[in-house]
Structures are given as C-alpha cells and as structure tokens.
Design an enzyme around this catalytic site. Structure first.
Site, PDB file in Angstrom:
ATOM      1  N   LYS A  86       0.831  -1.210   0.000  1.00 14.43           N
ATOM      2  CA  LYS A  86       0.000   0.000   0.000  1.00 14.43           C
ATOM      3  C   LYS A  86       0.862   1.254   0.000  1.00 14.43           C
ATOM      4  CE  LYS A  86      -3.832  -2.502   2.068  1.00 14.43           C
ATOM      5  NZ  LYS A  86      -4.571  -2.932   3.270  1.00 14.43           N
ATOM      6  N   GLN A  93      -4.700  -1.720   9.545  1.00 20.31           N
ATOM      7  CA  GLN A  93      -4.571  -3.036   8.917  1.00 20.31           C
ATOM      8  C   GLN A  93      -5.186  -4.103   9.832  1.00 20.31           C
ATOM      9  OE1 GLN A  93      -3.274  -3.589   5.766  1.00 20.31           O
ATOM     10  NE2 GLN A  93      -3.987  -5.686   6.041  1.00 20.31           N
ATOM     11  N   ASP A 135     -11.330   2.671   4.207  1.00 24.05           N
ATOM     12  CA  ASP A 135     -11.768   1.285   4.037  1.00 24.05           C
ATOM     13  C   ASP A 135     -13.294   1.169   3.957  1.00 24.05           C
ATOM     14  OD1 ASP A 135      -9.688  -0.424   3.624  1.00 24.05           O
ATOM     15  OD2 ASP A 135      -9.340  -0.895   5.730  1.00 24.05           O
TER      16      ASP A 135
END
Ligand SMILES: NC(=O)C1=CN([C@@H]2O[C@H](COP(=O)(O)OP(=O)(O)OC[C@H]3O[C@@H](n4cnc5c(N)ncnc54)[C@H](OP(=O)(O)O)[C@@H]3O)[C@@H](O)[C@H]2O)C=CC1
Ligand SMILES: NC(=O)C1=CN([C@@H]2O[C@H](COP(=O)(O)OP(=O)(O)OC[C@H]3O[C@@H](n4cnc5c(N)ncnc54)[C@H](OP(=O)(O)O)[C@@H]3O)[C@@H](O)[C@H]2O)C=CC1
Lengths: 317, 317
Positions: B56, B100, B123
């Site tokens: 990422k 994460q 997200d």
C-alpha cells in the site's frame, strides 16, 4: 395459526400487544423504575400524521407504556427540534423517540433523525442502526439463523420486523428458501431484504428497473411486496405454495364505497390466495404489525436501559 | 478493453493509478496544500499484514500520495491505538486512515474502526459509511443509475468498488441485468450487492445456506464470487455470455510449483472462460484493483477536504 392460509395481522398484532403488556408489567415490577416511555414528535398539522400519532399513543396506553407528545407548529426551526430531541435523549423516562415523518421542507430530516441517540431510535433509521442491520450483527456466533427479533441489541425498522414476525408466527420456514423482495426503500425494501438474508434465505432484491419481474417473483418461496403499486402482483406470478407478504397500501377509486375509494395491497389478493400457501390481506395484514413492532422496540429499549443501569449500579460498567 | 474477454485487473489498476497520479498533481497545484496523505496503522508482526502494508505504501509513493506508517507492538493497549487514531483524525495532512486488520484479540476491532472519522475512513467500514451505502444515497435524484463511484461523497469499501470499476471499464452493462453475488461478508459480499443494486441490477445474495446454488448462479448475467472456496463455481453454472468477477483468493496445494501451492479463485477459470463473455483471472483480476481503489478513496478524501476548506475560507461553510 400455523395451518391458516390467511395471515391475520390484526389478530397477531393484538396477541403481541398482550404479550408486551405482560412484559411491561414484569419490567415495572422488577426494575422499580418508570414504565417504558415513548416520545412522539409531531410537526405541523398534516391530518394523516396526526392520525398516525394518535394511533401510536393509543397503542402505548393499552399496554402500559407512557407516551409523551411534543407538538410543534409547521414553521418550527430546526434548532428548536434538535433541542427537543437533545432533551429527550437524556430523559431517563423516555426509551423511544419517534419523529413523525415527513417533516416540513425547511427542516433537514436526516439531521433530526441522526440527532436521536441510537438506543432510543425506535424507528431504526439512525445510521448506527442501519449499519448494524446491514452488517453481520444478526449472525453473531451462536445466534446463526436462530436469532429472534426481540433479542437483537439494536433497533430494526418496524414494518420489516413485522413482516418477519408474521412469517415466524405462521410457521413459514425462511432458512434455505428463495425470497424475492419488491421495492428497495430505506424503510421497507432494503431492511426486509437484510432480515431475510440474515435468516439464511437466498434473497433477490427487485425494483422498478427489474426486467421481467413476473418471472423473478415466480422463483420465490417467499414474496415480500413493497412497491406501492395497486394489485400489480398477479396470481400467475406466484409460485404455488409460496408465502406472500403484502406491505403495500394503495387507495383505488371505488364508487361503491362510502368514501369513494378502497385500500388494496400490491397483490391481486383474491386471485393470488388461490395459489399461495399463506398470504396477508390488505388491510389487516402487515399494517397492524407496524405499531406492534414500534411498541416492541420501545419496550426493548426500556429493558435494555434497565439492564445497563443494573450493571452500572453493580459497578460493572 | 471493451471487447476483451479476459478482464485484466492488473492493467486496469495501472491505468487507474496513472489517472490518479495526474489527479494528485493537479490537486497539489490547485490547492497549494500538502499532497493527499494516507496513514497506515500496523499492529504486531504478522507477515501477511506487513506485506500488505508495504504494498500500500509503495502504491502511494508511485502516485505522489504521502504515506505515514504507525507501527505498534503486538501488546499495544487499545487506549494507545485510540489515541493514535484520534491524532490522525485531526491532522490536516492525513486524508485517509487505514488500520490493517486483523488486530490482536485483546483489541476491540469495532471500537478502533469506529474511532476513525468517517471522512478519513478509506476502508469504508465505519457505520456512517456502511449506512450511506445501504440506503439510497447513491440513487439521489439526478444521479440515478448514472452515478460514478468517484463522485460519491462517502467512502465505499475498496474491493467491491474494484468489482464495479472492472465491469464499467470493460463495458458490462449493469442496469436491468440479473446479478448474483456469492458471499455476504461485510467487506465484499454485502457492499458489492448494494452497489450492483444501486446501479439498477436485480441482485440475488447467496451464501453457504443457499440451496442448489448452481441453478441460482445460472440465472445471472453478472456473477460476483466472494465465497473463498477454491474453484467451486463450475463452467456449467455460468449462463453463456455472462460476466464473471472472481474475488476469491484461495491457495491450493501444487507440487509442480516452487512454493508447493498456487493461488486460484472461486471459479474454475479455464473451463468457465469458454462460457463467459468476460471473466477476471486470479491472480491479476480483482486483486490489484483493491489497492487502486484505496488510493482513489484517499485522493477523493483530499479533494473533498480541500473543497470544504475552500468553502469555509469563503465564509460559506
Ligand atoms: N403496512 C405498513 O405499515 C406500511 C406500508 N407501506 C406501504 O408499502 C409500500 C412501499 O412503501 P415504501 O417502501 O415507503 O415506498 P417507496 O415509494 O419509498 O419505494 C417503492 C419501491 O418500489 C419500487 N417499485 C416501484 N414500482 C415498481 C414496479 N412496478 N415494480 C417493482 N418495483 C417497483 C421502487 O423502485 P425504484 O427504487 O426503482 O424507484 C421503490 O424501490 C407503499 O404502498 C406504502 O404505502 C410503507 C410503510 C409502512
Ligand atoms: N481480491 C481482493 O482484494 C480480496 C479478496 N478476498 C477474497 O475473497 C474471498 C471472500 O472474502 P471474504 O468476503 O472476506 O470472506 P468471508 O469468509 O468473510 O465470507 C465468505 C462468504 O462466502 C460464503 N460461502 C462460504 N462457502 C460458500 C459456499 N459453498 N457457497 C456459497 N457461499 C459460500 C459464506 O457464507 P455464510 O455467510 O453462510 O458463512 C460467507 O458469506 C476470499 O477468498 C478472500 O481471500 C477478500 C477481500 C479482498
């Protein structure tokens, strides 16, 4: 009820109110606190809204739930409404807050609804409650497909909840079945689709852009109609033996009645009932369940608040 | 691309990154502010998580987005994590916050995710973003079925967004078509069902309790597979001419490879590609799109923040 063909929403709603009345009595006894309380906020003088509010208050009275009315003139400011909601959020004798919709155009409906604290949002329209319904919260480990609506720890919109309750009380199995929902509104179509999916149905969501909807409906063991189109669902759309829940309330002209109109559902009831195994009439089907589920949400809110208070008092929270 | 049979996610993701790179340059020029910034919070030392985080950050670098890493040991307290998120929420050079997953067991994942301010929740897992996706916000008047993912004013989860983007870029019409989604997880199945429905597909949600899933899938013009079951979808489940998006990433033993395993999707790709009109391979299909959509969400966050700041500076907000 399990063997009846016509799903009697009026009788089922009455039975649920009786159950809730007993629950309220037990709650008042055991908690020693005030009875469950519902605050109803009404703006302006729409006749239909006033009627709904009156029906809701009457239903509260009947089962021992306190109702508190807050009526505002059509030109009330948004700040005044928000202040009212803020006060109700902190009142310990108020467990449910219902803002009767629609609100006048100068008010931002979403802001008012979002101001309600989620645990008192008995309409289930706050984003926190929407998100809970649209994620896996009803499928937590150990609950699986056996969860009961009354055991959920967040508020589910009333009409969709009423649909599932009718299926349950009339012995319609949901798990593993194919369900088709007509309509995708925030208050009926989407939440009822989610509930059916959480109960392990294979759910198809349809709407005005669905092509050949008749053949899609024909796949369904369970059909939930919430399109708001008078008698659009014909008998030959229904798979023989299916269960049909008709949410629609549509008024059609009828010179033979005193009022000049009558109410019909989204389903051609007379013909469809010859094909379906179970079917709700309109009126007297889903309609009466909506208020019963509002009462359920309010009572749940009160019992959850009492449980939380007990934990806090024991120093556990 | 429109006529290709194999939907090349790797090439599409690269094209999107190039578009985003140009967008970032334009944004920095016009706003005069810092470039878009993504904060990545990593707890513990899981190797897979570390790999994802590295990928990422590398993707950020490539298109001129700043990335900020916040690494915590496995035994970090929840309070420390929440404090970190709180600080990132108020940093003007951070437009996206990614925690994460999975987090260690002693941390309440939901509390951490809900602490992220929704406008930085790239997200799309915050309840405010979930609720926006699961209500009619993508179908606002004037947007109808013509909305573009990049124009939505809230964050949509990355993988589902990648699925729609692939359909769009390969000219697959969604409106009026029948779509079947395998899987109902919060990160893939449910959100992709909602997106397809908002684009006016007739959507069927399936899962492990679906009976005779092969014949359900056979109804679909568009199939999205996110069940996490190696090659479960066979060629004869696919309606000839259908578009197939395979989200699954499954590792199967394979002694002929150096590593002793290989990655396959949920679809028997070799056979299914003879029946489908368009199909994504695994790897190289949906996989690369997920990070591209994360970048898109971060850039969107930055441009929305700049627009809001401009309005505020003009005294309009
Ligand atoms: N019994 C009760 O207590 C309640 C009853 N109702 C009744 O239920 C009905 C639906 O209410 P509500 O959800 O608020 O209505 P909305 O008008 O908000 O939504 C109607 C939905 O039906 C879809 N639709 C419209 N025409 C068709 C068609 N020809 N075929 C398939 N789908 C179609 C629309 O699709 P699209 O999105 O493409 O426009 C839309 O999603 C109404 O009759 C209402 O009076 C509602 C609430 C409570
Ligand atoms: N390309 C990418 O970037 C990403 C890929 N993935 C991959 O996508 C797949 C799905 O991920 P995720 O959604 O997180 O997985 P989850 O394990 O959370 O969900 C899997 C879903 O599939 C359903 N399912 C399981 N078995 C079957 C079956 N035999 N038939 C039909 N449905 C079934 C489950 O049903 P039930 O609810 O009944 O248990 C569940 O809803 C995985 O392979 C994952 O690795 C995930 C995220 C990103």
């Amino acid at each position: 009820q399990e063997n009846a063909k016509i799903i009697d929403g009026k009788a089922t709603a009455a039975a649920i109110r009786a159950e809730l009345k007993a629950e309220v009595e037990a709650h008042v006894q055991s908690s020693g606190g005030p009875p469950p309380g519902l605050a109803v906020v009404l703006v302006g003088d729409r006749r239909d809204s006033a009627t709904y509010v009156r029906m809701k208050k009457k239903a509260c009275d009947e089962i021992g739930v306190s109702s508190f009315g807050f009526d505002f003139p059509e030109d009330v400011t948004q700040d005044t409404l928000l202040a009212c909601v803020g006060e109700l959020n902190s009142r310990p004798d108020v467990h449910g807050i219902l803002v009767q919709l629609p609100l006048p155009k100068h008010i931002d409906e979403q802001s008012v609804l979002q101001a309600i604290t989620p645990s008192k949002d008995v309409d289930g329209l706050h984003p926190a409650n929407v998100a809970a319904l649209c994620t896996g919260r009803t499928r937590a480990p150990g609950q699986a497909a056996s969860w009961q609506l009354k055991d959920l720890d967040f508020h589910v919109p009333c009409t969709p909840q009423g649909c599932i309750e009718l299926l349950d009380r009339y012995g319609v199995e949901i798990s593993g079945k194919r369900a088709v929902v007509l309509g995708r509104s925030n208050i009926v179509g989407i939440p009822v689709s989610m509930l059916l999916m959480h109960r392990d149905a294979t759910v198809t969501m349809t709407h005005s852009k669905t092509v050949d909807i008749a053949s899609v409906v024909r796949e369904a063991d369970i059909v939930v109609c919430a399109a708001g189109r008078a008698e659009m669902v014909k008998a030959d759309w229904i798979k023989p033996g299916a269960a049909v829940i008709d949410v629609g309330i549509n008024s059609v002209d009828d010179a033979t009645t005193k009022k000049g109109y009558r109410l019909v559902g989204d389903v051609d009831f007379k013909a469809a009932k010859e094909v379906a195994a179970k079917i709700t009439p309109v009126p007297g089907g889903v309609g009466p369940m909506t208020i019963a589920m509002l009462l359920r949400n309010t009572v749940n809110g009160a019992t959850r608040a009492a449980a939380a208070a007990a934990v806090a008092a024991a120093g556990g929270g």
